[in-house]
Design a protein around this motif. Structure first.
Motif, PDB file in Angstrom:
ATOM      1  N   ASP A 110       0.628  -1.316  -0.442  1.00  0.00           N
ATOM      2  CA  ASP A 110       0.098   0.412   0.194  1.00  0.00           C
ATOM      3  C   ASP A 110       1.363   1.564   0.073  1.00  0.00           C
ATOM      4  OD1 ASP A 110      -2.280  -1.636   0.316  1.00  0.00           O
ATOM      5  OD2 ASP A 110      -3.059  -1.410   2.178  1.00  0.00           O
ATOM      6  N   ASN A 111       2.663   1.387   0.570  1.00  0.00           N
ATOM      7  CA  ASN A 111       2.899   2.279   0.664  1.00  0.00           C
ATOM      8  C   ASN A 111       3.374   2.458  -0.683  1.00  0.00           C
ATOM      9  OD1 ASN A 111       2.124   2.716   2.944  1.00  0.00           O
ATOM     10  ND2 ASN A 111       2.977   1.667   3.744  1.00  0.00           N
ATOM     11  N   THR A 112       4.180   2.042  -1.423  1.00  0.00           N
ATOM     12  CA  THR A 112       4.983   1.904  -2.673  1.00  0.00           C
ATOM     13  C   THR A 112       4.963   2.655  -3.824  1.00  0.00           C
ATOM     14  OG1 THR A 112       4.872  -0.451  -3.431  1.00  0.00           O
ATOM     15  CG2 THR A 112       6.052   0.484  -1.608  1.00  0.00           C
ATOM     16  N   PRO A 113       4.964   3.014  -4.849  1.00  0.00           N
ATOM     17  CA  PRO A 113       4.224   3.054  -6.480  1.00  0.00           C
ATOM     18  C   PRO A 113       3.576   1.893  -6.875  1.00  0.00           C
ATOM     19  CG  PRO A 113       6.456   3.247  -6.350  1.00  0.00           C
ATOM     20  CD  PRO A 113       6.001   3.450  -4.699  1.00  0.00           C
ATOM     21  N   HIS A 114       4.643   1.196  -7.262  1.00  0.00           N
ATOM     22  CA  HIS A 114       3.794  -0.594  -7.988  1.00  0.00           C
ATOM     23  C   HIS A 114       3.247  -0.748  -7.223  1.00  0.00           C
ATOM     24  CE1 HIS A 114       7.011  -1.510  -5.686  1.00  0.00           C
ATOM     25  NE2 HIS A 114       8.240  -0.940  -6.535  1.00  0.00           N
ATOM     26  N   HIS A 115       3.100  -1.097  -5.737  1.00  0.00           N
ATOM     27  CA  HIS A 115       2.699  -1.639  -5.072  1.00  0.00           C
ATOM     28  C   HIS A 115       2.895  -3.277  -4.731  1.00  0.00           C
ATOM     29  CE1 HIS A 115      -0.174   1.573  -4.406  1.00  0.00           C
ATOM     30  NE2 HIS A 115      -0.450   1.688  -5.462  1.00  0.00           N
ATOM     31  N   ARG A 116       3.695  -3.714  -4.555  1.00  0.00           N
ATOM     32  CA  ARG A 116       4.438  -5.092  -5.440  1.00  0.00           C
ATOM     33  C   ARG A 116       5.086  -5.754  -3.821  1.00  0.00           C
ATOM     34  NH1 ARG A 116       7.465  -3.340 -10.238  1.00  0.00           N
ATOM     35  NH2 ARG A 116       9.739  -3.651  -8.958  1.00  0.00           N
ATOM     36  N   GLN A 117       5.102  -6.935  -3.332  1.00  0.00           N
ATOM     37  CA  GLN A 117       5.504  -7.117  -2.505  1.00  0.00           C
ATOM     38  C   GLN A 117       6.883  -6.798  -2.104  1.00  0.00           C
ATOM     39  OE1 GLN A 117       5.989 -11.798  -3.107  1.00  0.00           O
ATOM     40  NE2 GLN A 117       6.314 -12.036  -1.416  1.00  0.00           N
ATOM     41  N   PRO A 118       7.114  -6.362  -0.689  1.00  0.00           N
ATOM     42  CA  PRO A 118       8.124  -5.998  -0.798  1.00  0.00           C
ATOM     43  C   PRO A 118       9.503  -7.188  -0.952  1.00  0.00           C
ATOM     44  CG  PRO A 118       7.013  -6.261   1.543  1.00  0.00           C
ATOM     45  CD  PRO A 118       6.213  -6.587   0.078  1.00  0.00           C
ATOM     46  N   VAL A 119      10.454  -6.348  -0.799  1.00  0.00           N
ATOM     47  CA  VAL A 119      12.056  -7.832  -1.020  1.00  0.00           C
ATOM     48  C   VAL A 119      12.440  -7.904  -0.310  1.00  0.00           C
ATOM     49  CG1 VAL A 119      11.906  -7.457  -3.513  1.00  0.00           C
ATOM     50  CG2 VAL A 119      13.278  -6.292  -2.173  1.00  0.00           C
ATOM     51  N   ALA A 120      13.856  -9.286  -0.168  1.00  0.00           N
ATOM     52  CA  ALA A 120      14.487  -9.011   1.598  1.00  0.00           C
ATOM     53  C   ALA A 120      15.649 -10.184   1.442  1.00  0.00           C
ATOM     54  CB  ALA A 120      13.585  -9.675   2.456  1.00  0.00           C
ATOM     55  N   PRO A 121      16.572  -9.983   1.715  1.00  0.00           N
ATOM     56  CA  PRO A 121      17.420 -11.310   1.898  1.00  0.00           C
ATOM     57  C   PRO A 121      16.489 -12.467   1.629  1.00  0.00           C
ATOM     58  CG  PRO A 121      17.642 -10.546   4.137  1.00  0.00           C
ATOM     59  CD  PRO A 121      16.665  -8.956   3.186  1.00  0.00           C
ATOM     60  N   SER A 122      15.034 -12.906   2.519  1.00  0.00           N
ATOM     61  CA  SER A 122      14.807 -14.805   2.707  1.00  0.00           C
ATOM     62  C   SER A 122      12.914 -14.061   2.336  1.00  0.00           C
ATOM     63  CB  SER A 122      15.370 -14.989   3.747  1.00  0.00           C
ATOM     64  OG  SER A 122      16.813 -15.506   3.817  1.00  0.00           O
ATOM     65  N   SER A 123      12.785 -15.232   2.183  1.00  0.00           N
ATOM     66  CA  SER A 123      11.189 -14.926   2.417  1.00  0.00           C
ATOM     67  C   SER A 123      10.647 -15.028   3.842  1.00  0.00           C
ATOM     68  CB  SER A 123      10.087 -15.947   1.726  1.00  0.00           C
ATOM     69  OG  SER A 123      11.039 -15.253   0.651  1.00  0.00           O
ATOM     70  N   ILE A 124      10.838 -14.267   4.463  1.00  0.00           N
ATOM     71  CA  ILE A 124      11.103 -13.832   6.206  1.00  0.00           C
ATOM     72  C   ILE A 124       9.950 -12.954   6.975  1.00  0.00           C
ATOM     73  CG2 ILE A 124      11.709 -14.299   8.485  1.00  0.00           C
ATOM     74  CD1 ILE A 124      14.484 -15.666   6.911  1.00  0.00           C
ATOM     75  N   LYS A 138       0.162  -4.897   9.238  1.00  0.00           N
ATOM     76  CA  LYS A 138       1.201  -6.019   9.665  1.00  0.00           C
ATOM     77  C   LYS A 138       1.690  -6.501   8.403  1.00  0.00           C
ATOM     78  CE  LYS A 138       1.594  -8.983  12.872  1.00  0.00           C
ATOM     79  NZ  LYS A 138       1.844  -8.291  13.862  1.00  0.00           N
ATOM     80  N   THR A 139       3.433  -6.406   8.164  1.00  0.00           N
ATOM     81  CA  THR A 139       4.561  -6.170   7.398  1.00  0.00           C
ATOM     82  C   THR A 139       4.533  -7.341   6.316  1.00  0.00           C
ATOM     83  OG1 THR A 139       6.159  -7.546   8.637  1.00  0.00           O
ATOM     84  CG2 THR A 139       5.827  -4.630   8.104  1.00  0.00           C
ATOM     85  N   PRO A 140       3.750  -7.543   5.124  1.00  0.00           N
ATOM     86  CA  PRO A 140       4.164  -9.062   4.836  1.00  0.00           C
ATOM     87  C   PRO A 140       5.395  -9.610   4.625  1.00  0.00           C
ATOM     88  CG  PRO A 140       4.093  -7.449   2.458  1.00  0.00           C
ATOM     89  CD  PRO A 140       3.817  -7.010   4.263  1.00  0.00           C
ATOM     90  N   VAL A 141       5.092 -10.587   4.175  1.00  0.00           N
ATOM     91  CA  VAL A 141       6.113 -12.149   3.550  1.00  0.00           C
ATOM     92  C   VAL A 141       6.491 -11.716   3.050  1.00  0.00           C
ATOM     93  CG1 VAL A 141       7.396 -14.365   3.380  1.00  0.00           C
ATOM     94  CG2 VAL A 141       4.918 -13.854   4.972  1.00  0.00           C
ATOM     95  N   PRO A 142       7.926 -11.387   2.346  1.00  0.00           N
ATOM     96  CA  PRO A 142       8.763 -10.444   1.239  1.00  0.00           C
ATOM     97  C   PRO A 142       9.199 -11.464   0.194  1.00  0.00           C
ATOM     98  CG  PRO A 142      10.061 -10.768   3.097  1.00  0.00           C
ATOM     99  CD  PRO A 142       9.268 -11.024   3.768  1.00  0.00           C
ATOM    100  N   ARG A 143       9.100 -11.221  -1.185  1.00  0.00           N
ATOM    101  CA  ARG A 143       9.576 -12.012  -1.681  1.00  0.00           C
ATOM    102  C   ARG A 143      11.416 -12.055  -1.862  1.00  0.00           C
ATOM    103  NH1 ARG A 143      12.375 -10.885  -6.967  1.00  0.00           N
ATOM    104  NH2 ARG A 143      11.509  -8.270  -6.553  1.00  0.00           N
ATOM    105  N   GLU A 144      11.874 -13.120  -1.377  1.00  0.00           N
ATOM    106  CA  GLU A 144      14.039 -13.727  -1.617  1.00  0.00           C
ATOM    107  C   GLU A 144      14.351 -12.776  -2.276  1.00  0.00           C
ATOM    108  OE1 GLU A 144      16.795 -17.410  -1.832  1.00  0.00           O
ATOM    109  OE2 GLU A 144      14.858 -16.809  -0.017  1.00  0.00           O
ATOM    110  N   LEU A 145      15.295 -11.989  -3.046  1.00  0.00           N
ATOM    111  CA  LEU A 145      15.968 -11.376  -3.621  1.00  0.00           C
ATOM    112  C   LEU A 145      16.739 -13.126  -4.686  1.00  0.00           C
ATOM    113  CD1 LEU A 145      16.966  -8.300  -2.367  1.00  0.00           C
ATOM    114  CD2 LEU A 145      15.354  -8.394  -3.999  1.00  0.00           C
ATOM    115  N   SER A 146      16.522 -12.224  -5.796  1.00  0.00           N
ATOM    116  CA  SER A 146      17.409 -13.153  -6.958  1.00  0.00           C
ATOM    117  C   SER A 146      19.393 -12.470  -6.884  1.00  0.00           C
ATOM    118  CB  SER A 146      17.725 -13.945  -7.799  1.00  0.00           C
ATOM    119  OG  SER A 146      17.246 -12.083  -9.057  1.00  0.00           O
TER     120      SER A 146
END
Length: 357
Positions: A110-124, A138-146
C-alpha cells in the motif's frame, strides 16, 4: 558544554565548523511521487547551522520505499526537489548528505508506487506493524531477492548516489542499520540464504561491502558515509549474542575500512568495547549517536576519543537553532510527538528560534 564540540573538522571534501551534525529523521512529508515536499527546503535550511545535515531516509528505487510519503532520489523530479534543499542548506553554510535507505521487508504494498510485494534477503516477514494510509497493517512475507535482483539493487544504490550529486548534495550516507535491507542481510534471523550472500559472517557482509564499493566508485569515497547499528533490534532483527554481534561487525568494518569512506556513523546501543574496536581500524571520521543522551552528554563520546562528531536527532528536530542554544546554554523547545510524521508546517518548520521567541 564541552569545548570539544566547537573545534572545526574536515569530513571528506567538506569543512565543518564544529562537531555537531543533524542525524537522519524520517518525517513523511514528501509528495506522493517521492519528491520532497514544498516545506522540506525550509526545514533543512533552518537547520543548516548544524554543519553536516544528514537527511531523512530516501529510497534509491520504488522497491526501496517502506513508509508513506518518504522521498526518493531516483527520478528527474526527485532530483529537482532535492536541488532546492541543497541550495537552502548551502545558503545557510551547511553540507548536505542524502541518506540512501532501502527498507527491504519493512514495507507494505500500500505504501509503494508499484504496490508490489516487498523484497528481502529471505522470505521471512519482519512481523511488524507498519503505518499505511488506511491504518496500521502487518508487514507481509517478502520476496527473496535473486542474485540478479541483488545486482540490480546495487545498481540502484549507485544510480541514487549519482542522482544525489546531480541534485547538488555534498554526499550520501548508506543506511546499513535499523532493521532495513542491508541490516537484514547482516542478521542471521532475517537472512537464511545458502548462496554467497548468506550463511557465514563473510557472506552476510558481502552486500553491504559491494554497495559501499559501488557507491564510492560512482561519486568518490570521500563523499560517502555509512550507518551501522550493531545489535539494534528494530524491524524484528535479532543478531544473536554479544560475541556473534562482535564477530559480524568487526569483520564488516574491517572490510569497509580500506574503502576510505568519509565516515562511519554508528547508532550505538551500548557495547563500548565494540565501538573502541571500530575506532582502532576506521581510517576516517566516526560519528556516534546514542538513544537518550541528555544535553550534558552530547560531547561525551568525543571527549572519550570514541567519536569525532555527535549527530543530534530530536534536539535538532525541535530546535532549528540548536547550535546557538547549546553555545549559549539557552532553554530548549520540547518536541511535539503528534507532529513527527506527516502533515504540514506544524511540528516541522514552525518550532521557534531564540530570535523569534
Amino acid at each position: 558544554m564541552s569545548s570539544s564540540l566547537w573545534h572545526p573538522f574536515k569530513l571528506g571534501r567538506v569543512e565543518l565548523p564544529h562537531r555537531l551534525a543533524m542525524a537522519p529523521l524520517t518525517r513523511s512529508r514528501a509528495n506522493a511521487d517521492g519528491t520532497p515536499g514544498p516545506l522540506a527546503a525550509a526545514y533543512y535550511g533552518q537547520r543548516a547551522s548544524l554543519g553536516l545535515i544528514i537527511t531523512e531516509g530516501t529510497q534509491p528505487s520504488a522497491d526501496g520505499q517502506g513508509y508513506p510519503n518518504t522521498p526518493g532520489i531516483h527520478t528527474a523530479e526527485q532530483i529537482a526537489g532535492w536541488r532546492e534543499i541543497a541550495d537552502a542548506v548551502h545558503a545557510g553554510g551547511g553540507a548536505l548528505f542524502i541518506q540512501l535507505m532501502h527498507v527491504g521487508r519493512m514495507s507494505h504494498p500500500d505504501n509503494t508506487p508499484h504496490h508490489r510485494q516487498p523484497v528481502a534477503p529471505s522470505s521471512i516477514s519482519a512481523d511488524q506493524e507498519i503505518f499505511t494510509a488506511t491504518g496500521p497493517k502487518k508487514t507481509p512475507v517478502p520476496r527473496e531477492l535473486s542474485v540478479q535482483d541483488i545486482q540490480t539493487t546495487i545498481a540502484d544504490f549507485r544510480h541514487a548516489a549519482a542522482s544525489a550529486i546531480a541534485a547538488g548534495a555534498d554526499g550520501v550516507e548508506i543506511h546499513g542499520a535499523n532493521g532495513y535491507l542491508l541490516h537484514q542481510f547482516l542478521s542471521p534471523n532475517a537472512n537464511h540464504r545458502t548462496d554467497t550472500y548468506g550463511g557465514s559472517v563473510e557472506n552476510r557482509s558481502r552486500l553491504v561491502v559491494e554497495v559501499a564499493r559501488a557507491v564510492a566508485e560512482e561519486i568518490g569515497a570521500d563523499r560517502v558515509g555509512i550507518r551501522l547499528s550493531p545489535a539494534m533490534p528494530l524491524g524484528g532483527i535479532n543478531e544473536g549474542d554479544t560475541e556473534s554481534v562482535r564477530a559480524q561487525y568487526r569483520h564488516l568494518v574491517n572490510e569497509l575500512a580500506p574503502l576510505n569512506l568519509a565516515y562511519l556513523h554508528v547508532h550505538h546501543v551500548g557495547d563500548d568495547e565494540l565501538l573502541r574496536s571500530f575506532r582502532k581500524v576506521w581510517p576516517t571520521a566516526l560519528l556516534v549517536v546514542r538513544y537518550g543522551r541528555t544535553r550534558e552528554q552530547i560531547a561525551d563520546d568525543i571527549d572519550a576519543g570514541l567519536a569525532d562528531i555527535a549527530p543530534l536527532g530530536r534536539f535538532a528536530l525541535a530546535n532549528p537553532d540548536i547550535v546557538e542554544r547549546l553555545r549559549t546554554t539557552a532553554a530548549l523547545n520540547e518536541i511535539d510527538p503528534a507532529t513527527l510524521y506527516g502533515g504540514g508546517e506544524a511540528g516541522y518548520t514552525d518550532y521557534p528560534t531564540l530570535a523569534h521567541a
